[in-house]
Design a protein around this motif. Structure first.
Motif, PDB file in Angstrom:
ATOM      1  N   ALA A 160     -65.549  16.408  18.393  1.00  0.00           N
ATOM      2  CA  ALA A 160     -66.283  15.716  17.327  1.00  0.00           C
ATOM      3  C   ALA A 160     -65.345  14.823  16.515  1.00  0.00           C
ATOM      4  CB  ALA A 160     -66.967  16.735  16.425  1.00  0.00           C
ATOM      5  N   ALA A 161     -64.139  15.291  16.241  1.00  0.00           N
ATOM      6  CA  ALA A 161     -63.180  14.490  15.478  1.00  0.00           C
ATOM      7  C   ALA A 161     -62.765  13.245  16.257  1.00  0.00           C
ATOM      8  CB  ALA A 161     -61.957  15.335  15.128  1.00  0.00           C
ATOM      9  N   PRO A 191     -58.859   7.533  18.184  1.00  0.00           N
ATOM     10  CA  PRO A 191     -59.069   8.844  18.812  1.00  0.00           C
ATOM     11  C   PRO A 191     -57.842   9.387  19.531  1.00  0.00           C
ATOM     12  CG  PRO A 191     -60.245   7.139  20.022  1.00  0.00           C
ATOM     13  CD  PRO A 191     -59.766   6.521  18.754  1.00  0.00           C
ATOM     14  N   ALA A 251     -66.811   9.032  10.945  1.00  0.00           N
ATOM     15  CA  ALA A 251     -67.282   7.694  11.301  1.00  0.00           C
ATOM     16  C   ALA A 251     -67.395   6.790  10.086  1.00  0.00           C
ATOM     17  CB  ALA A 251     -68.630   7.796  12.010  1.00  0.00           C
ATOM     18  N   GLY A 278     -64.537  11.778  18.616  1.00  0.00           N
ATOM     19  CA  GLY A 278     -65.697  10.882  18.623  1.00  0.00           C
ATOM     20  C   GLY A 278     -65.885  10.176  17.299  1.00  0.00           C
ATOM     21  N   GLY A 279     -65.674  10.901  16.191  1.00  0.00           N
ATOM     22  CA  GLY A 279     -65.772  10.264  14.876  1.00  0.00           C
ATOM     23  C   GLY A 279     -64.717   9.200  14.667  1.00  0.00           C
ATOM     24  N   ALA A 303     -69.512  20.397  13.684  1.00  0.00           N
ATOM     25  CA  ALA A 303     -69.000  19.286  14.489  1.00  0.00           C
ATOM     26  C   ALA A 303     -69.771  18.005  14.217  1.00  0.00           C
ATOM     27  CB  ALA A 303     -69.075  19.652  15.970  1.00  0.00           C
ATOM     28  N   LEU A 363     -68.137  14.575  12.774  1.00  0.00           N
ATOM     29  CA  LEU A 363     -68.302  13.289  13.450  1.00  0.00           C
ATOM     30  C   LEU A 363     -68.862  12.236  12.505  1.00  0.00           C
ATOM     31  CD1 LEU A 363     -69.487  12.800  17.056  1.00  0.00           C
ATOM     32  CD2 LEU A 363     -70.370  11.300  15.298  1.00  0.00           C
ATOM     33  N   SER A 364     -69.906  12.582  11.754  1.00  0.00           N
ATOM     34  CA  SER A 364     -70.537  11.595  10.868  1.00  0.00           C
ATOM     35  C   SER A 364     -69.637  11.235   9.697  1.00  0.00           C
ATOM     36  CB  SER A 364     -71.884  12.127  10.370  1.00  0.00           C
ATOM     37  OG  SER A 364     -71.707  13.366   9.708  1.00  0.00           O
TER      38      SER A 364
END
Length: 199
Positions: free
Chosen positions: A123-124, A175, A49, A126-127, A41, A45-46
């Motif tokens: 996580a996706a 998102p 981003a 948030g990314g 996750a 996210l990273s």
């Protein structure tokens, strides 16, 4: 005659109620995997981003500049006729790019079959949110360098003002589309474990 009718009624009621077969080992419902999905996750996210950088660069190429006229010696600017509409165009272009980014993130994350679940979905999302925010920072930076003015403009000169994003609410488009795509794929899949064991 009455006895046979009673037996037939009893038989029909038993059939209506249905028969149940005892199950010695009932199947366990799959549980949400959290611990094993934390590191993937963070990677999701990273990586998602980082899409904000090309999104901002692409926006700086597609967003139209606003032509303005210098009306004062102290740098006062006034937009030409109909040019102020480009303020909405800049926002709309970024919104479409953010939705396309959210669509891409949602689809790619869904195809990580062994990691499907709410942890990677959060996580996706948030990314996607960080990518959209990074795009709002990098896009105007790229545009300002493209439309930079080297010398003080003369009175009455027509300039091209760099496109800008005037509201931060547009970052929610990425998102929201990511969650929508993932939810649609989950509903289409229909399995309790989302097909994780088939990976």
């Amino acid at each position: 005659m009455v006895d046979s009718a009673g037996k037939a009624a009893h038989r029909s009621s038993a059939v209506a109620e249905g028969w149940s077969v005892p199950v010695l080992f009932p199947p366990q419902r799959p549980r949400v995997v959290v611990k094993a999905d934390l590191l993937p996750a963070v990677s999701v996210l990273s990586t998602a981003a980082l899409l904000g950088i090309p999104m901002g660069w692409l926006w700086s190429l597609l967003a139209p500049a606003e032509r303005v006229r210098v009306i004062g010696t102290n740098g006062q600017l006034a937009p030409l006729e109909l040019e102020s509409w480009h303020r909405f165009d800049d926002l709309a272009v970024f919104g479409f790019l953010a939705m396309a980014t959210g669509l891409l993130i949602g689809l790619v994350v869904w195809f990580l079959r062994e990691r499907r679940g709410p942890v990677v979905l959060v996580a996706a999302a948030g990314g996607a949110l960080v990518a959209a925010w990074l795009g709002t920072q990098m896009g105007p930076a790229f545009a300002n360098s493209k439309y930079s003015v080297d010398a003080p403009p003369a009175l009455g000169a027509v300039l091209e003002q760099a496109p800008r994003i005037e509201t931060g609410w547009v970052v929610l488009a990425a998102p929201l589309v990511t969650c929508l795509v993932y939810a649609l794929m989950t509903a289409w899949n229909g399995r309790e474990d989302l097909g994780r064991r088939l990976g």
